[in-house]
Design a protein around this motif. Structure first.
Motif, short mmCIF file in Angstrom:
data_model
loop_
_atom_site.label_atom_id
_atom_site.label_comp_id
_atom_site.label_asym_id
_atom_site.label_seq_id
_atom_site.Cartn_x
_atom_site.Cartn_y
_atom_site.Cartn_z
N ALA A 199 -5.88 10.70 13.93
CA ALA A 199 -6.24 11.94 14.64
C ALA A 199 -5.00 12.69 15.15
CB ALA A 199 -7.22 11.66 15.78
N VAL A 200 -4.04 12.85 14.24
CA VAL A 200 -2.83 13.62 14.52
C VAL A 200 -2.60 14.59 13.37
CG1 VAL A 200 -1.76 11.80 15.92
CG2 VAL A 200 -1.30 11.90 13.46
N THR A 201 -1.58 15.41 13.49
CA THR A 201 -1.28 16.35 12.41
C THR A 201 -0.50 15.66 11.29
OG1 THR A 201 0.84 17.03 13.34
CG2 THR A 201 -1.12 18.26 14.07
N LYS A 202 -0.52 16.30 10.14
CA LYS A 202 0.28 15.80 9.02
C LYS A 202 1.75 15.79 9.40
CE LYS A 202 -0.46 17.41 4.92
NZ LYS A 202 -0.77 18.26 3.75
N ARG A 203 2.18 16.78 10.16
CA ARG A 203 3.58 16.86 10.57
C ARG A 203 3.99 15.64 11.41
NH1 ARG A 203 8.20 16.76 9.74
NH2 ARG A 203 9.66 17.53 11.25
N THR A 204 3.11 15.16 12.26
CA THR A 204 3.40 13.96 13.05
C THR A 204 3.64 12.76 12.14
OG1 THR A 204 2.13 14.75 14.94
CG2 THR A 204 2.50 12.38 14.82
N ILE A 205 2.78 12.60 11.15
CA ILE A 205 2.93 11.49 10.20
C ILE A 205 4.22 11.64 9.41
CG2 ILE A 205 1.92 10.35 8.18
CD1 ILE A 205 0.36 9.89 10.83
N GLN A 206 4.49 12.85 8.92
CA GLN A 206 5.72 13.09 8.16
C GLN A 206 6.95 12.79 9.01
OE1 GLN A 206 4.71 17.10 7.13
NE2 GLN A 206 4.16 16.54 5.03
N LYS A 207 6.91 13.18 10.27
CA LYS A 207 8.04 12.93 11.16
C LYS A 207 8.22 11.42 11.36
CE LYS A 207 10.20 14.78 15.22
NZ LYS A 207 10.17 15.84 16.20
N ASP A 208 7.14 10.70 11.53
CA ASP A 208 7.23 9.24 11.65
C ASP A 208 7.88 8.64 10.41
OD1 ASP A 208 6.22 8.89 14.16
OD2 ASP A 208 4.24 8.25 13.51
N LEU A 209 7.39 9.02 9.25
CA LEU A 209 7.89 8.43 8.02
C LEU A 209 9.31 8.86 7.68
CD1 LEU A 209 4.63 8.74 5.91
CD2 LEU A 209 5.63 6.64 6.80
N ASN A 210 9.65 10.10 7.95
CA ASN A 210 10.96 10.63 7.56
C ASN A 210 12.04 10.46 8.62
OD1 ASN A 210 9.99 11.53 5.07
ND2 ASN A 210 9.26 13.43 5.98
N GLU A 211 11.66 10.36 9.89
CA GLU A 211 12.65 10.28 10.95
C GLU A 211 12.56 8.97 11.73
OE1 GLU A 211 12.49 13.81 13.39
OE2 GLU A 211 12.37 15.09 11.63
N ARG A 212 11.42 8.72 12.33
CA ARG A 212 11.30 7.56 13.22
C ARG A 212 11.37 6.23 12.48
NH1 ARG A 212 7.04 11.14 15.48
NH2 ARG A 212 8.04 12.20 17.22
N GLU B 2 0.84 -1.20 0.00
CA GLU B 2 0.00 0.00 0.00
C GLU B 2 0.87 1.25 0.00
OE1 GLU B 2 -3.52 2.00 2.71
OE2 GLU B 2 -3.03 -0.11 2.99
N ALA B 3 0.48 2.24 -0.77
CA ALA B 3 1.15 3.54 -0.75
C ALA B 3 0.34 4.45 0.18
CB ALA B 3 1.21 4.14 -2.15
N LEU B 4 1.01 5.07 1.13
CA LEU B 4 0.33 5.80 2.19
C LEU B 4 0.30 7.30 1.93
CD1 LEU B 4 1.89 3.96 5.26
CD2 LEU B 4 -0.19 3.39 4.00
N ASP B 5 -0.87 7.88 2.11
CA ASP B 5 -1.09 9.31 1.98
C ASP B 5 -1.01 9.96 3.35
OD1 ASP B 5 -2.17 11.67 0.26
OD2 ASP B 5 -3.49 11.59 2.02
N VAL B 6 -0.21 11.01 3.47
CA VAL B 6 0.01 11.66 4.76
C VAL B 6 -1.30 12.19 5.35
CG1 VAL B 6 1.15 13.60 5.90
CG2 VAL B 6 2.41 12.20 4.28
N GLN B 7 -2.11 12.86 4.56
CA GLN B 7 -3.36 13.42 5.08
C GLN B 7 -4.33 12.33 5.53
OE1 GLN B 7 -4.18 16.85 5.64
NE2 GLN B 7 -5.57 15.67 6.92
N GLU B 8 -4.43 11.26 4.76
CA GLU B 8 -5.31 10.15 5.14
C GLU B 8 -4.86 9.53 6.46
OE1 GLU B 8 -5.43 7.41 1.85
OE2 GLU B 8 -6.35 8.90 0.53
N LEU B 9 -3.56 9.36 6.63
CA LEU B 9 -3.04 8.81 7.89
C LEU B 9 -3.30 9.76 9.05
CD1 LEU B 9 0.34 7.31 6.70
CD2 LEU B 9 -1.69 6.03 7.44
#
Length: 70
Positions: free
Chosen positions: A39-52, A27-34
């Protein structure tokens, strides 16, 4: 709750596991959908994907901005 009103909080490990499992099945994941789903910000998702989760072979597709395993 709007994206601007959401508080920036760490995403629990089980939510990270769900993201990785979805990537693993292709599956390809969309930041806004996640962000909406967890129920978090897009920045939280981006940080998970890019850093964590940076140790995993994940990249962002240019054509649609979705993240996927390479």
């Amino acid at each position: 709750m709007t994206a601007k009103a959401r508080k920036e909080v760490p995403v629990p490990i089980n939510e990270k596991i769900k993201k990785v499992a979805r990537l693993n099945i292709g599956e390809a994941l969309d930041v806004q959908e996640l962000a909406d789903e967890f129920a978090v910000t897009k920045r939280t998702i981006q940080k998970d994907l890019n850093e964590r989760l940076s140790h995993l072979p994940i990249e962002r597709r240019e054509e649609d901005g979705r993240y996927h395993f390479i």
